[in-house]
Design a protein around this motif. Structure first.
Motif, short mmCIF file in Angstrom:
data_model
loop_
_atom_site.label_atom_id
_atom_site.label_comp_id
_atom_site.label_asym_id
_atom_site.label_seq_id
_atom_site.Cartn_x
_atom_site.Cartn_y
_atom_site.Cartn_z
N GLU A 1 99.19 47.09 50.91
CA GLU A 1 99.15 47.81 50.85
C GLU A 1 98.72 49.08 52.36
O GLU A 1 98.58 49.26 53.15
CB GLU A 1 98.84 48.73 49.52
CG GLU A 1 98.80 50.19 49.45
CD GLU A 1 97.64 50.94 48.30
OE1 GLU A 1 97.80 51.87 47.34
OE2 GLU A 1 96.93 49.72 47.64
N GLY A 2 97.42 48.19 52.61
CA GLY A 2 96.75 48.90 53.98
C GLY A 2 97.37 48.53 54.83
O GLY A 2 97.95 50.15 55.93
N LYS A 3 98.93 47.41 55.59
CA LYS A 3 99.16 46.76 56.73
C LYS A 3 100.36 48.31 56.25
O LYS A 3 100.92 49.38 57.07
CB LYS A 3 100.11 45.92 56.43
CG LYS A 3 99.24 44.96 56.42
CD LYS A 3 99.89 43.68 56.15
CE LYS A 3 98.84 42.18 57.08
NZ LYS A 3 100.19 40.89 56.36
N THR A 4 101.17 48.51 55.38
CA THR A 4 102.17 49.68 54.77
C THR A 4 101.63 51.53 55.55
O THR A 4 102.10 52.00 56.64
CB THR A 4 102.49 49.75 53.90
OG1 THR A 4 102.92 48.57 52.94
CG2 THR A 4 103.53 51.21 53.49
N ILE A 5 100.16 51.63 54.74
CA ILE A 5 100.07 52.35 55.33
C ILE A 5 99.08 52.78 56.69
O ILE A 5 99.68 53.75 57.34
CB ILE A 5 98.34 52.74 54.66
CG1 ILE A 5 98.39 53.44 52.95
CG2 ILE A 5 97.63 53.86 54.96
CD1 ILE A 5 97.37 53.06 52.09
N LEU A 6 99.41 51.48 57.32
CA LEU A 6 98.82 51.43 58.78
C LEU A 6 100.10 51.60 59.40
O LEU A 6 100.08 52.22 60.31
CB LEU A 6 97.68 50.77 59.26
CG LEU A 6 97.31 50.62 60.66
CD1 LEU A 6 96.86 51.99 61.21
CD2 LEU A 6 97.12 49.06 60.70
N GLN A 7 100.99 51.32 59.47
CA GLN A 7 102.64 51.18 60.20
C GLN A 7 103.08 52.47 59.90
O GLN A 7 103.74 53.33 61.02
CB GLN A 7 103.29 50.48 59.40
CG GLN A 7 103.27 48.55 59.96
CD GLN A 7 103.95 47.52 59.77
OE1 GLN A 7 104.35 46.83 60.27
NE2 GLN A 7 104.26 47.85 57.99
N ASP A 8 103.36 53.50 58.99
CA ASP A 8 103.31 54.75 58.42
C ASP A 8 102.57 55.78 58.81
O ASP A 8 102.95 56.94 59.50
CB ASP A 8 103.37 55.33 56.73
CG ASP A 8 104.45 54.30 56.55
OD1 ASP A 8 104.86 53.67 56.56
OD2 ASP A 8 104.40 53.96 54.68
N PHE A 9 100.94 55.72 59.53
CA PHE A 9 99.88 56.41 60.14
C PHE A 9 100.58 55.96 61.59
O PHE A 9 101.07 57.27 62.02
CB PHE A 9 98.79 55.98 59.52
CG PHE A 9 97.65 57.03 60.69
CD1 PHE A 9 97.51 58.30 60.37
CD2 PHE A 9 97.12 56.12 61.39
CE1 PHE A 9 96.66 59.18 60.66
CE2 PHE A 9 96.19 57.04 62.27
CZ PHE A 9 96.09 58.34 62.34
N SER A 10 100.65 54.87 62.27
CA SER A 10 100.55 54.51 63.23
C SER A 10 102.84 54.67 63.91
O SER A 10 102.69 54.98 65.01
CB SER A 10 99.87 53.59 64.05
OG SER A 10 101.21 52.60 63.63
N GLY A 11 103.54 54.98 63.58
CA GLY A 11 104.80 54.48 63.73
C GLY A 11 104.93 53.05 64.20
O GLY A 11 105.68 53.17 64.85
N ILE A 12 103.82 51.76 64.34
CA ILE A 12 104.15 51.34 65.14
C ILE A 12 103.97 49.65 63.85
O ILE A 12 103.38 49.25 63.37
CB ILE A 12 102.44 50.58 66.03
CG1 ILE A 12 102.40 51.81 67.05
CG2 ILE A 12 102.86 48.73 66.25
CD1 ILE A 12 100.83 51.19 67.64
N ASN A 13 105.54 48.82 63.83
CA ASN A 13 105.19 47.80 62.86
C ASN A 13 104.99 46.42 63.52
O ASN A 13 106.02 46.27 64.19
CB ASN A 13 107.33 48.24 63.01
CG ASN A 13 107.13 47.01 61.61
OD1 ASN A 13 106.84 46.11 60.91
ND2 ASN A 13 108.73 46.84 61.54
N PHE A 14 104.43 45.91 62.67
CA PHE A 14 103.36 45.27 63.67
C PHE A 14 103.70 44.37 62.60
O PHE A 14 103.56 42.80 63.01
CB PHE A 14 101.93 45.07 63.51
CG PHE A 14 101.27 45.67 62.45
CD1 PHE A 14 100.49 44.71 61.43
CD2 PHE A 14 101.09 46.97 62.42
CE1 PHE A 14 99.81 45.26 60.68
CE2 PHE A 14 99.93 47.70 60.82
CZ PHE A 14 99.61 46.13 60.31
N ALA A 15 103.87 44.65 61.24
CA ALA A 15 104.35 43.44 60.41
C ALA A 15 105.75 42.32 60.00
O ALA A 15 106.64 43.14 59.83
CB ALA A 15 103.80 43.53 58.80
N PHE A 16 105.75 41.65 60.74
CA PHE A 16 107.31 41.12 60.71
C PHE A 16 107.07 39.54 59.76
O PHE A 16 106.71 38.97 59.34
CB PHE A 16 107.79 40.17 62.19
CG PHE A 16 106.85 40.88 63.55
CD1 PHE A 16 105.92 40.89 64.03
CD2 PHE A 16 108.32 41.62 63.72
CE1 PHE A 16 106.09 41.71 65.48
CE2 PHE A 16 108.01 42.69 64.82
CZ PHE A 16 106.91 42.97 65.72
#
Length: 183
Positions: A168-183
């Motif tokens: 859930e935190g990864k999703t929050i961070l990706q949505d917040f930053s616009g950076i998709n880091f989890a592949f």
């Protein structure tokens, strides 16, 4: 080397089962950790100074990913310093250094800054955090000009909360930053 994300742990440096540490291991090309000389005795001048040292080395945009006392470090850093490279901050479970009886040993972090942060920010909090009430976390968000997310009952949003790599935190961070880091 600049990383897109700088993690700023709290007390005890977010051990190996903490989501910050797990993310750093999973995505070493995306996450760099701010280290402190003494993780068990937070002194504002030292913690903020170390954060400034690392930020001053940036050569590209970065998001701060802070937990607990790391959130307070970011808030104090933003009162003293600035950097055009900092694009935002994810502030997870900010520790209430003013009201928490568990944090009576921290040095120099009171009062909690009440000025708006000069970059976009998001405070993520829990309704049963032993280090800050949900009301205080919401006040920090309001004071800092941050967006606010209430996760419900997730404790201190740390290793003890049993979140593992905290999807859930990864999703929050990706949505917040616009950076998709989890592949």
């Amino acid at each position: 080397m600049s990383y897109p994300f700088l993690t700023i742990p709290g007390l005890a440096s977010s051990g190996p089962q903490h989501w910050q540490s797990i993310w750093e291991q999973q995505y070493p090309q995306y996450f760099g950790r701010i280290e402190q000389d003494n993780w068990d005795w937070p002194v504002k001048t030292e913690w903020v100074g170390r954060l400034q040292e690392e930020i001053s080395r940036l050569n590209g945009p970065a998001y701060l990913v802070a937990h607990s006392m790391g959130c307070m470090t970011v808030a104090h850093w933003a009162q003293e310093y600035s950097s055009g490279y900092i694009k935002g901050a994810l502030l997870v479970a900010p520790a209430d250094v003013e009201l928490s009886k568990r944090l009576n040993f921290v040095v120099g972090f009171k009062p909690v800054p009440i000025t708006k942060l000069p970059f976009r920010s998001l405070v993520v909090a829990s309704t049963n955090d032993m280090y800050a009430s949900i009301e205080r976390s919401r006040k920090f968000a309001d004071d800092w000009g941050s967006e606010f997310v209430n996760l419900g009952r997730k404790g201190h949003i740390n290793a003890v909360s049993g979140l593992g790599d905290w999807q859930e935190g990864k999703t929050i961070l990706q949505d917040f930053s616009g950076i998709n880091f989890a592949f």
